[in-house]
Design an enzyme around this catalytic site. Structure first.
Site, PDB file in Angstrom:
ATOM      1  N   ASP A 448       0.847  -1.183   0.000  1.00 47.25           N
ATOM      2  CA  ASP A 448       0.000   0.000   0.000  1.00 47.25           C
ATOM      3  C   ASP A 448       0.885   1.237   0.000  1.00 47.25           C
ATOM      4  O   ASP A 448       2.088   1.164   0.280  1.00 47.25           O
ATOM      5  CB  ASP A 448      -0.894  -0.021   1.250  1.00 47.25           C
ATOM      6  CG  ASP A 448      -2.126   0.874   1.111  1.00 47.25           C
ATOM      7  OD1 ASP A 448      -2.322   1.459   0.034  1.00 47.25           O
ATOM      8  OD2 ASP A 448      -2.878   0.980   2.097  1.00 47.25           O
ATOM      9  N   GLU A 451       2.852   4.629  -4.330  1.00 45.94           N
ATOM     10  CA  GLU A 451       2.920   5.413  -5.573  1.00 45.94           C
ATOM     11  C   GLU A 451       4.286   6.075  -5.789  1.00 45.94           C
ATOM     12  O   GLU A 451       4.627   6.275  -6.969  1.00 45.94           O
ATOM     13  CB  GLU A 451       1.815   6.475  -5.577  1.00 45.94           C
ATOM     14  CG  GLU A 451       0.418   5.935  -5.760  1.00 45.94           C
ATOM     15  CD  GLU A 451      -0.066   5.116  -4.570  1.00 45.94           C
ATOM     16  OE1 GLU A 451      -0.794   4.131  -4.800  1.00 45.94           O
ATOM     17  OE2 GLU A 451       0.287   5.442  -3.433  1.00 45.94           O
ATOM     18  N   ASP A 527      -8.892   3.129  -2.810  1.00 42.42           N
ATOM     19  CA  ASP A 527      -9.930   3.698  -1.945  1.00 42.42           C
ATOM     20  C   ASP A 527     -11.150   4.168  -2.738  1.00 42.42           C
ATOM     21  O   ASP A 527     -11.454   5.365  -2.816  1.00 42.42           O
ATOM     22  CB  ASP A 527      -9.344   4.856  -1.139  1.00 42.42           C
ATOM     23  CG  ASP A 527      -8.178   4.426  -0.277  1.00 42.42           C
ATOM     24  OD1 ASP A 527      -7.995   3.212  -0.089  1.00 42.42           O
ATOM     25  OD2 ASP A 527      -7.432   5.304   0.195  1.00 42.42           O
TER      26      ASP A 527
END
Length: 789
Positions: A448, A451, A527
């Site tokens: 997670d 990026e 999300d």
């Protein structure tokens, strides 16, 4: 400061974490102002007129006044085009090659660059490439139909500098007027991408997202284009920030002439190079994943239902949820632990107060058939005494700035540093840290915040663009490394798990990634907003990622934020039961996602959906092996087998699950029926047995207890029988026709080669008979359906 930055600033104002995020944003801005090399004056350039050509193995080079174009046909049919001396490698996209270790496929020596009436041509088995004397490149079918026209590119070269990294470029193209575009990574607006701009910069949207939000976590410069003339995939191999602007064509525009569709690709740097693959959708995905890597094969248990929540908070709560699934007769395969199980959100730690015996709990749950999966974030708390921090300092594994200092950001644990996953030594060090997760009893990991994210009150919530990266020894900054950060992290984790536990296939999925990420595992929606629009976006993401070569994905069932209504939750749950990655998940402040929390009616219908999922596990396992071998996604658009059907190209509200099933989820509130456009052929309602004939539209019942699922006539698919044993479900072919199916079985978690069996169905003396391909008894119980229709 844009509207999103302003909203983020107000949300963070006054809190301790907000003050850290503000300080981090100002620090990032100062660092980039100080260290980022600016373009300065630039000079525009186009290729100019052609001078001569040099035939080479698999193609050749055409030299122009101010540039050159290299064309290379690879074995397997993919065509490479590289301007300004760009070659296929190094590339993070290629399966193991250059930056990823492996290499470009060999040249097809049968293809030769030869003179043509207005320039040159290269004829291959699957397409013809025409190069004009002005630098236009046309991709045509062997029969001469135009698939794509690439106009002469344009560069902006920094004056006084020659390195290609500083060159911005733009490539414009034209496609047939009827062409439709899919892909570009995970896009909430899909699956058919409407005209408009799409940024190529992996981004955490900073909250839940819906169909209007772009970009998201996974952006890929990959377009799959479908037109009457044929299908093709084009991949622009640059990892830099960029923009793709799509333009729809118009048939009969102006004086009866078509206006072509097309796109414009702008990149802030990197080489101008691209690959093109043409053919049927199945052939394209086979060629694409041969080039970029076959998808990793998930263990069998990863095809079951998985449950997660940010905020379990304790061993007692995890046990309570697992017990709830048992007590309500709901099958459960996996439980996921989010950052709240960590000590102060520090990666590779455990909060011993809340989870005093995590290995013991993991063993207890494993005895009940439930695995544990752990979150792993890349940010390491910058705190001496933290094992990951001290180890990373010793290994010199963290990203540095242009002056040699370690780059710091702010993530969940507070001030943090970031491993440089583009450094092979850092990947090896990081992969070794997963031994701690295995020792805690975890069976898999989910990546997670990769990026990567660094919280910021304003601006880009990531590392400074001037941050330095190893980039496999070539060196460069974050402008080039950003989009492949998650991909390289996935490689580090996957290779580490393989070293640590070589007898088992790793289970890993990642929020961010880039082209080739399927080599290491899958992904999920991130999300996604709780709402009907979020439900629709969930399906768009899965379809689009599958067409980019990433077949194993799925959404947060119920949405990440907020509390879904019972109806929305149920419809999302029913959709998830037919997607490869089936997981409920929610944010720490959102409502619960256990089925029994939504009342007895939802619970009963969710139980039916889960029973259906368990029944289809042999089919899903077969699809996973097919994806591994051919690249074909589990979830496919309705036009997959009929790309010439224009109406199907516009359908994004239903999908094919493999070749055998058509699934029509309910995506609107209050609906108890829905319209579905069918591909050609005969289709059976799997509940009522009613027969529907494509092509055309039908209205199907969709009561609360189920969503419409149709079976293709002639399909033979493996399902789990009442006793759990695999049996064959054969749907009657049309009279006088035959049907077929394939079944993969084998090692559920290891590396042994699977067993593949083919079956054929046919009418014999008024009955449907199923036998092995080539003759003989099938060896499984057979249930024939639809024979009376």
């Amino acid at each position: 400061m844009d509207a999103r930055d302003l909203l983020r600033s107000f949300r963070m104002a006054g809190s301790a974490s907000g003050r850290l995020a503000a300080r981090s944003a100002w620090r990032r801005r100062r660092t980039d102002t100080r260290d980022l090399v600016r373009h300065g004056p630039e000079r525009a350039r186009v290729p100019g007129a052609a001078l001569d050509a040099d035939p080479q193995a698999g193609g050749g080079t055409v030299r122009f006044t101010r540039s050159s174009l290299r064309i290379r046909v690879a074995v397997g049919g993919a065509v490479f085009c590289g301007w300004d001396g760009a070659g296929p490698e190094p590339s993070y996209a290629l399966a193991g090659g250059g930056a990823g270790g492996g290499g470009c496929p060999a040249a097809d020596t049968r293809a030769v660059l030869e003179p043509d009436k207005d320039g040159w041509r290269v004829v291959s088995e699957r397409m013809t490439v025409l190069v004009s004397r002005q630098g236009t490149v046309e991709i045509r079918t062997p029969g001469g139909l135009l698939l794509r026209r690439e106009l002469p590119p344009r560069w902006w070269d920094p004056v006084g500098r020659t390195e290609s990294a500083g060159r911005r470029w733009v490539q414009r193209s034209e496609t047939p007027a009827d062409a439709r575009v899919y892909g570009l990574g995970g896009r909430a607006a899909g699956p058919r991408l409407p005209a408009g701009g799409y940024r190529l910069w992996n981004t955490d949207p900073g909250g839940s997202f819906g169909p209007g939000d772009d970009p998201l976590y996974i952006t890929m410069p990959v377009q799959l284009v479908v037109a009457d003339a044929g299908c093709h995939l084009i991949f622009h191999d640059s990892t830099w920030d960029g923009q793709v602007t799509l333009r729809d064509g118009e048939e009969g525009a102006g004086s009866g002439h078509d206006r072509p569709g097309g796109c414009e690709v702008r990149m802030d740097g990197g080489p101008l190079r691209y690959w093109v693959i043409a053919g049927t959708p199945a052939r394209i995905l086979a060629g694409w994943t041969a080039l970029t890597g076959r998808p990793a094969l998930p263990p069998r248990w990863a095809l079951g239902h998985q449950h997660s929540r940010w905020g379990f908070g304790s061993e007692q709560e995890v046990r309570r949820v697992a017990a709830g699934y048992r007590e309500h007769g709901l099958p459960l395969s996996v439980l996921h632990l989010d950052i709240d199980h960590l000590d102060g959100n520090r990666v590779f730690t455990v909060d011993r107060r809340r989870f005093p015996d995590l290995p013991g709990m993991a063993a207890e749950l494993a005895g009940q058939g439930v695995r544990l999966v752990s979150i792993v974030d890349p940010a390491v708390k910058a705190e001496p005494g933290v094992a990951a921090y001290d180890g990373g300092i010793a290994a010199d594994a963290f990203v540095r700035d242009a002056r040699g200092g370690r780059v710091r950001g702010v993530v969940w644990p507070g001030e943090a540093v970031f491993p440089d996953f583009t450094d092979p030594a850092a990947r090896s060090w990081w992969g070794g840290l997963y031994a701690e997760r295995l020792a805690q009893g975890f069976a898999g990991v989910w990546h997670d915040m990769n990026e990567p994210v660094s919280f910021a009150a304003f601006g880009d919530a990531t590392l400074p663009r001037s941050a330095r990266h190893v980039l496999e020894g070539r060196g460069g900054d974050h402008r080039e490394a950003h989009n492949v950060y998650g991909l390289a992290m996935a490689r580090a984790g996957y290779e580490g798990l393989r070293r640590l536990r070589p007898e088992q296939r790793p289970f890993l999925f990642s929020r961010s990634g880039w082209v080739g990420m399927q080599r290491y595992g899958g992904t999920w929606s991130g999300d996604v907003a709780t709402g009907w629009e979020g439900l629709r976006a969930s399906l768009a993401l899965v379809l689009g990622l599958g067409l980019c070569g990433v077949p194993y994905s799925g959404p947060d069932v119920g949405g990440f934020t907020g509390t879904p209504s019972p109806e929305l939750y149920l419809r999302w749950f029913q959709l998830g039961a037919y997607l490869p990655f089936f997981r409920t998940h929610s944010a720490i402040g959102a409502g619960r996602r256990e089925p029994w929390e939504f009342g007895p009616e939802v619970l009963a219908h969710a139980r039916e959906a889960l029973a259906g999922r368990m029944r289809l596990l042999p089919y899903l396992e077969t699809l996973s092996h097919i994806a591994r071998g051919t690249g074909a996604p589990y979830v496919r658009p309705l036009w997959w087998g009929s790309p010439g059907d224009r109406a199907l190209r516009e359908c994004g509200d239903a999908f094919l699950l493999g070749d055998a099933l058509l699934v029509a989820p309910v995506l609107e509130p209050g609906a108890v029926s829905r319209t579905v456009r069918l591909p050609r052929g005969r289709w059976y309602d799997t509940v009522t047995g009613a027969v529907h004939r494509g092509r055309g539209q039908v209205v199907l019942d969709a009561p609360p207890d189920r969503i419409p699922v149709l079976a293709r006539a002639g399909s033979v698919l493996p399902v789990a029988g009442a006793d759990g044993a695999v049996e064959l479900e054969a749907w009657a072919p049309r009279q006088g026709r035959t049907g077929s199916g394939v079944v993969f079985t084998g090692d559920p978690e290891g590396w042994d080669a699977p067993r593949m069996e083919r079956f054929v169905s046919r009418w014999v003396d008024g009955e449907v008979v199923v036998e092995r391909d080539g003759g003989g008894e099938p060896g499984y119980r057979v249930r024939v359906r639809g024979a009376a229709s």
